[in-house]
Design an enzyme around this catalytic site. Structure first.
Site, short mmCIF file in Angstrom:
data_model
loop_
_atom_site.label_atom_id
_atom_site.label_comp_id
_atom_site.label_asym_id
_atom_site.label_seq_id
_atom_site.Cartn_x
_atom_site.Cartn_y
_atom_site.Cartn_z
N SER A 146 21.51 32.16 45.80
CA SER A 146 22.87 32.88 46.17
C SER A 146 23.57 32.82 44.87
O SER A 146 23.08 33.29 43.78
CB SER A 146 23.90 32.58 47.42
OG SER A 146 24.66 33.49 47.54
N GLU A 184 17.26 39.71 45.63
CA GLU A 184 17.76 39.71 47.19
C GLU A 184 19.30 39.91 47.14
O GLU A 184 19.94 39.59 45.99
CB GLU A 184 17.41 38.36 47.56
CG GLU A 184 17.93 37.23 47.26
CD GLU A 184 19.23 36.58 47.60
OE1 GLU A 184 19.44 37.28 49.14
OE2 GLU A 184 20.21 36.17 47.12
N HIS A 243 18.95 35.34 51.65
CA HIS A 243 19.91 34.78 52.77
C HIS A 243 19.24 35.36 54.20
O HIS A 243 19.54 36.42 54.98
CB HIS A 243 21.17 35.97 52.55
CG HIS A 243 22.12 35.23 51.53
ND1 HIS A 243 21.70 35.77 50.28
CD2 HIS A 243 23.09 34.65 51.66
CE1 HIS A 243 22.59 35.42 49.36
NE2 HIS A 243 23.59 34.63 50.25
#
Length: 373
Positions: free
Chosen positions: A162, A270, A339
């Site tokens: 992330s 992502e 995620h």
């Protein structure tokens, strides 16, 4: 091709030369054009020596692991659960000082406090791995202050995803070291909700048990999403595996930590909770910035729509196809990266091959230092 253009430019300049020299110079220029025509394309420069020779050591039982929050803070119950989990696995968790108290934009302390935690563990020879407890926001703010020279002298494992994408890309840019894009240790580890696939992939990569060269996800029997893998664009490409969260990859454009332009890259991306137009804007920014000039393949992890807006998902998928299918490189969609509960750990900065034919990602060399027998 560059040599051809330069030669043609020389030939045009010759027209302005004195007539007695024009014939001889023109013939010389034409000879250069013929000789240069079939030369192979010029490859980018190799990594500097101090970015080539250093490799990681696999995580060994009993070593000390530093726990940090380079971005947002972790809640106390999750912190305690992570500590217990690592201790039960046989490691020695060592806590940073700035972990649980929010500051400003949901940061885990001031920039200097979070930097002190990271640099302290980077410089500590007893710490053999640094695991991020959470993503969130704020890792970009401390990139210029990291002690990259200390990390080159004493390479150690770094993991997270992330917002931690910023650390992965910065560390590769400054040191050439492999880091591990995978789950943060403060979320899910030690709970009943942790997927076996996620746990096995994480420890397999960090300990070296996952053999480089093996298929990274297509052979995973404990991942039920194999049927969702799609070859969006055919082909096979090789390069350095770079990327992570799309928002961070886009935000790092124009900085010293952007996707490298001087070597072949496999870009993995992502994202979570972004509307289709924002995904489109970020991908368009990367295209306009020239990010894809040396990209030889694209691996797409989870790209989920905002909660409560399921209609956005089909639009996001359409944006991905529209922006990426015309690049002329293999594109695989639906990999278990990012995620989602099935979050595969990948070696950021390692050389790999992406094959749309069998929908696989395979590492071509070891990123660990092999112990002599």
């Amino acid at each position: 091709m560059i040599a051809m253009y330069r030669t043609l430019s020389i030939s045009q300049t010759i027209l302005q030369v004195h007539p007695t020299l024009r014939l001889g110079l023109t013939l010389s220029a034409l000879l250069m054009l013929i000789l240069c025509h079939d030369l192979p394309a010029q490859e980018g420069p190799p990594l500097p020596n101090d970015m080539q020779t250093k490799k990681l050591k696999p995580l060994q039982p009993g070593v000390a692991i530093g726990l940090v929050c380079p971005a947002s803070p972790i809640d106390q119950p999750s912190l305690e659960r992570a500590k217990r989990y690592l201790a039960e696995k046989g490691y020695k968790p060592v806590l940073g000082k700035s972990l649980t108290k929010p500051f400003l934009c949901d940061l885990a302390g001031t920039d200097s406090e979070r930097l002190d935690d990271l640099n302290g563990f980077i410089r500590d020879p007893q710490i053999r791995a640094i695991m991020c407890l959470r993503g969130g926001y704020g890792a970009m703010r401390i990139l210029d202050g990291l002690d990259y020279e200390a990390l080159k002298r004493d390479p150690k494992i770094m993991s997270g995803f992330s917002d931690i994408t910023a650390l992965h890309m910065a560390i590769y840019s400054k040191t050439g070291l492999v880091t591990f894009h995978g789950p943060v240790i403060g979320r899910g580890f030690g709970s009943s909700g942790l997927r076996k696939f996620t746990e096995r992939s994480f420890w397999g990569m960090l300990t070296g048990d996952a053999v480089p060269g093996a298929a990274s996800f297509v052979d995973a029997e404990d991942w039920p999403g194999r049927s969702s893998l799609k070859a969006m664009a055919a082909g096979k490409g090789e390069g350095v595996l770079i990327g992570g969260n799309l928002s961070l990859v886009a935000a790092l454009e124009g900085t010293p930590y952007a996707v490298p332009r001087d070597r072949d890259v496999l870009l993995f991306l992502e994202e979570v909770g972004e509307q289709a137009y924002r995904v489109d804007r970020m991908l368009t920014q990367l295209i306009l910035a020239g990010t894809f000039e040396r990209v030889r393949g694209v691996l797409l992890g989870a790209h989920s729509a905002p909660k409560g807006k399921p209609e956005e998902q089909s639009m996001i998928d359409g944006v991905l196809r529209d922006r990426l299918m015309g690049l002329g490189v293999p594109v695989i969609q639906g990999a278990p990266i990012g995620h989602q509960s099935y979050n595969m750990t990948v070696a950021h900065g390692a050389n790999a091959v992406l094959d749309a034919g069998d929908k696989s990602l395979r590492y071509t060399e070891s990123f660990f230092e092999m112990e002599s027998k």
